[in-house]
Design a protein around this motif. Structure first.
Motif, PDB file in Angstrom:
ATOM      1  N   ILE A  22      31.120  64.754  37.655  1.00 14.68           N
ATOM      2  CA  ILE A  22      32.296  64.580  36.278  1.00 14.68           C
ATOM      3  C   ILE A  22      33.232  63.336  36.993  1.00 14.68           C
ATOM      4  N   PHE A  23      33.275  63.120  38.230  1.00 18.74           N
ATOM      5  CA  PHE A  23      33.980  62.113  38.653  1.00 18.74           C
ATOM      6  C   PHE A  23      33.187  60.717  38.833  1.00 18.74           C
ATOM      7  N   TYR A  24      31.972  60.823  38.555  1.00 24.21           N
ATOM      8  CA  TYR A  24      31.320  59.666  38.645  1.00 24.21           C
ATOM      9  C   TYR A  24      30.969  59.126  36.985  1.00 24.21           C
ATOM     10  N   SER A  25      30.832  57.898  36.774  1.00 24.90           N
ATOM     11  CA  SER A  25      30.284  57.575  35.460  1.00 24.90           C
ATOM     12  C   SER A  25      29.102  56.554  35.523  1.00 24.90           C
ATOM     13  N   ASP A  26      28.605  56.268  34.412  1.00 23.24           N
ATOM     14  CA  ASP A  26      27.691  55.248  34.379  1.00 23.24           C
ATOM     15  C   ASP A  26      28.185  53.767  34.291  1.00 23.24           C
ATOM     16  N   PHE A  27      28.187  53.159  35.714  1.00 24.66           N
ATOM     17  CA  PHE A  27      28.956  51.850  35.621  1.00 24.66           C
ATOM     18  C   PHE A  27      28.579  50.840  34.526  1.00 24.66           C
ATOM     19  N   GLY A  28      27.134  50.761  34.272  1.00 24.64           N
ATOM     20  CA  GLY A  28      26.907  49.716  33.061  1.00 24.64           C
ATOM     21  C   GLY A  28      27.242  50.229  32.011  1.00 24.64           C
ATOM     22  N   THR A  45      36.916  53.359  34.160  1.00 31.51           N
ATOM     23  CA  THR A  45      36.374  54.796  35.030  1.00 31.51           C
ATOM     24  C   THR A  45      36.689  54.362  36.397  1.00 31.51           C
ATOM     25  N   ILE A  46      36.582  55.397  37.466  1.00 36.52           N
ATOM     26  CA  ILE A  46      36.656  55.135  38.725  1.00 36.52           C
ATOM     27  C   ILE A  46      35.857  54.115  39.094  1.00 36.52           C
ATOM     28  N   ASP A  47      34.382  54.183  38.694  1.00 33.75           N
ATOM     29  CA  ASP A  47      33.558  53.450  39.133  1.00 33.75           C
ATOM     30  C   ASP A  47      33.768  51.949  38.899  1.00 33.75           C
ATOM     31  N   THR A  48      34.094  51.768  37.622  1.00 36.37           N
ATOM     32  CA  THR A  48      34.395  50.113  37.126  1.00 36.37           C
ATOM     33  C   THR A  48      35.700  49.801  37.969  1.00 36.37           C
ATOM     34  N   VAL A  59      36.595  50.969  41.235  1.00 38.89           N
ATOM     35  CA  VAL A  59      36.402  50.681  42.393  1.00 38.89           C
ATOM     36  C   VAL A  59      35.656  49.140  42.696  1.00 38.89           C
ATOM     37  N   TYR A  60      34.532  48.744  41.759  1.00 44.15           N
ATOM     38  CA  TYR A  60      34.147  47.709  41.781  1.00 44.15           C
ATOM     39  C   TYR A  60      34.899  46.368  41.559  1.00 44.15           C
ATOM     40  N   ARG A  61      35.815  46.562  40.389  1.00 44.78           N
ATOM     41  CA  ARG A  61      36.825  45.445  40.206  1.00 44.78           C
ATOM     42  C   ARG A  61      37.462  45.043  41.461  1.00 44.78           C
ATOM     43  N   ALA A  62      38.131  46.154  42.154  1.00 44.15           N
ATOM     44  CA  ALA A  62      39.332  46.197  42.958  1.00 44.15           C
ATOM     45  C   ALA A  62      38.279  45.714  44.352  1.00 44.15           C
ATOM     46  N   LEU A  63      37.008  46.026  44.333  1.00 43.75           N
ATOM     47  CA  LEU A  63      36.510  45.519  45.713  1.00 43.75           C
ATOM     48  C   LEU A  63      35.996  44.035  45.606  1.00 43.75           C
ATOM     49  N   LEU A  64      35.351  44.013  44.371  1.00 45.57           N
ATOM     50  CA  LEU A  64      34.569  42.481  44.533  1.00 45.57           C
ATOM     51  C   LEU A  64      35.021  41.607  43.475  1.00 45.57           C
ATOM     52  N   THR A  65      35.967  41.869  42.631  1.00 42.46           N
ATOM     53  CA  THR A  65      36.700  40.692  42.123  1.00 42.46           C
ATOM     54  C   THR A  65      38.247  40.503  42.402  1.00 42.46           C
TER      55      THR A  65
END
Lengths: 301, 286
Positions: free
Chosen positions: B212-218, B236-239, B241-247
């Motif tokens: 429930i704390f995960y989402s389909d990133f795509g 969502t948490i996944d997007t 994390v991605y944005r904070a880390l890589l952009t």
């Protein structure tokens, strides 16, 4: 029971209608991108993507195949390469892990099983994985980055394979082979694997899907477009309209000149269709394994 | 034999688990993951300073709850219909077709979405709403519906087949007996089919609650085309994390968010399993 001819009941017709509508809902969206990919560019610019275009044209495809789509074809080759290599490695590693796990005489069997199962319950997540792969293993911008992280082994598949081994292959068979002096490797390769073809086909197809459809590894670990798989090209093309024109420009000359001539509205859709085709071709051959796999995997949890 | 697999799992899965300590460190590329200095909870403090954190956690959970509820109802309904279809050939055909959306990558789904919803060339604006076109990719209010629809579209076939597998495993004599007693099809579904699906429903729901704390990133990143105006309803948490880390290159906040995701995810799996074990031992996962 009743001898009268089977009457078609209205309930059955209603169910057929519902199922047909659902099936159409599944197919029609694909039709839109397929038809768009063979619509003439001017018609696209005027009328947008449509199911009934005024004028058709195969220009988008000839454009790609005639050498302008070098990047696209290269990405296609990359996708094929990583899918083949990744799937073979993945199935081998899954077989090698699942077979001992299926044997009751394996010492520490529960520990090994839990070792796999725990990876389904708890994950490190993106940040530590990214740091590890890029800093400790330096895989950024390499084909390894498209094959190894996350996709190589799936705990769920190992458990499915193990369950299949222990429920379908009789112990006596293994014992007999041991008496005949077969090494464990030989038993796995010559006896177990051939007997498990349906399961290998199921997991093989699921792994193929995983590799062919994967774009996240490319998104995380690839910044150099020469390593892009077809999915990464698609991803970039959609988010970055300039991508295709700049890719062509470096090959052909001035950017402005190219940008004007690139049939990007149609080409986009044709690349999406090209990315779809291998899966749709392979699907009919594997659908019965896939459906079986879902049934076994789903019920067992 | 098990050496390659064990090594791979240690590297791919176990080292990143240990790497979660990053959430409590002030990351420095020079020192790497293990040697960066500790900085206590300040990453978390930064994470919860804005409204982002609550927003993305709420989005992740609410979308997942809607996905679970609607997805389960739809999948069971389709499975029951599928079972009621006479003739193996039509059954097979329907099964094959409803699985097609499951097979394709989310990137291609986003192209389909684009073909329908693009501002200038999309099918909807050009053919259906000619007179008052909607700028889909900048209108947040429609996206919860679009995302739910796309998720259901892509996953219902797969889930229906799981439920269908359970339905065909039901002892046929139960239905025969009900038929003799004059029970209507509807009553048979209500009193035989649905109760028999209980275990499968619990198992699948448990698995989904565990995620429930995960989402389909795509689905949340690629399908809305990473559109800025939509971020309130697509983050969502996944997007995040991605944005904070890589952009944004903000290792602190992304590792803190990732840490919460991993730990909360684990706690909730454990908790749901614990509850199920108490209520009904048979259905527990482990």
């Amino acid at each position: 029971m009743n001898k009268t001819k089977k009457k078609v009941r209205p309930g059955i017709i209603a169910i057929h209608i519902i199922m047909i509508i659902l099936c159409l809902l599944c197919i029609i969206p694909f039709l839109l991108i397929v038809i768009s990919s063979i619509t003439e560019e001017k018609t696209l610019l005027m009328n947008g993507y449509s199911f009934f275009p005024e004028k058709l044209s195969a220009y988008a495809y000839t454009y790609i195949l005639s050498g302008n789509g070098g990047k696209i074809l290269h990405g296609y080759a990359v996708s094929f390469g990583i899918t083949v290599v990744g799937t073979v490695l993945s199935i081998l590693m899954t077989l090698l892990y699942a077979y001992p796990l299926s044997r009751r005489d394996l010492p520490g069997r529960n520990i090994f099983a839990f070792f796999v199962f725990f990876t389904m319950l708890f994950r490190g997540g993106l940040v530590p994985s990214y740091m590890m792969w890029t800093q400790m293993f330096n895989i950024k911008n390499s084909y390894i980055a498209l094959i190894v992280p996350n996709l190589l082994m799936n705990a769920f598949y190992i458990i499915m394979m193990r369950t299949y081994f222990s429920s379908t292959i009789p112990n006596e068979l293994i014992e007999a082979a041991q008496i005949d002096g077969g090494s464990e490797m030989k038993i796995l390769w010559k006896i177990i694997t051939p007997l498990s073809k349906p399961m290998v086909a199921t997991l093989g197809f699921m792994t193929v899907l995983g590799y062919w459809n994967d774009w996240m590894n490319g998104l995380y670990y690839i910044t150099d477009a020469t390593y892009y798989s077809i999915q990464n090209i698609l991803n970039r093309m959609l988010l970055d309209i300039q991508f295709l024109s700049s890719a062509a420009a470096t090959q052909l000359g001035t950017a402005a000149d190219i940008a004007a001539n690139i049939p990007s509205t149609g080409v986009r859709m044709s690349v999406a269709v090209i990315g779809l085709i291998p899966i749709l071709i392979a699907y009919p051959f594997f659908q019965k394994y896939l459906i079986k796999g879902i049934m076994i995997g789903g019920v067992k949890g | 034999m098990m050496i390659p697999g064990t090594i791979y799992l240690i590297i791919n899965n176990y080292i990143p688990m240990a790497g979660l300590v990053l959430a409590f460190k002030k990351f420095n590329y020079q020192f790497g993951m293990w040697k960066s200095p500790w900085n206590g909870f300040s990453n978390f403090k930064f994470l919860f300073m804005g409204s982002d954190a609550f927003n993305m956690i709420r989005n992740t959970i609410v979308y997942n709850i809607v996905f679970i509820v609607l997805g389960t109802i739809l999948a069971i309904a389709v499975a029951i219909f599928l079972n009621a279809v006479p003739g193996n050939k039509s059954k097979k055909t329907y099964q094959t077709i409803i699985l097609i959306p499951y097979l394709i990558s989310i990137v291609i789904v986003s192209y389909i979405g684009f073909a329908f919803m693009s501002q200038e060339s999309g099918f909807i604006n050009n053919s259906l709403l000619k007179d008052n076109p909607v700028s889909w990719y900048t209108t947040p209010s429609v996206w919860p519906f679009i995302l739910v629809f796309i998720h259901l579209w892509k996953s219902f076939g797969y889930n229906s087949i799981i439920y269908y597998a359970t339905i065909i495993g039901i002892d046929p004599s139960l239905f025969e007996a009900a038929e003799i007693d004059g029970a209507s099809k509807w009553r048979q579904v209500l009193h035989i089919t649905l109760p028999s699906l209980k275990t499968t429903i619990i198992t699948l729901t448990l698995l989904s609650i565990g995620r429930i704390f995960y989402s389909d990133f795509g689905l949340f990143y690629q399908v809305p085309m990473n559109s800025g105006p939509l971020i309130d309803v697509t983050n969502t948490i996944d997007t995040y994390v991605y944005r904070a880390l890589l952009t944004l290159n903000d290792v602190g906040r992304s590792s803190a968010a990732g840490f919460l995701q991993s730990i909360l995810g684990f706690v909730i799996v454990w908790l749901t399993n614990f509850v199920v074990k108490k209520v009904d031992k048979e259905n527990a996962l482990f």
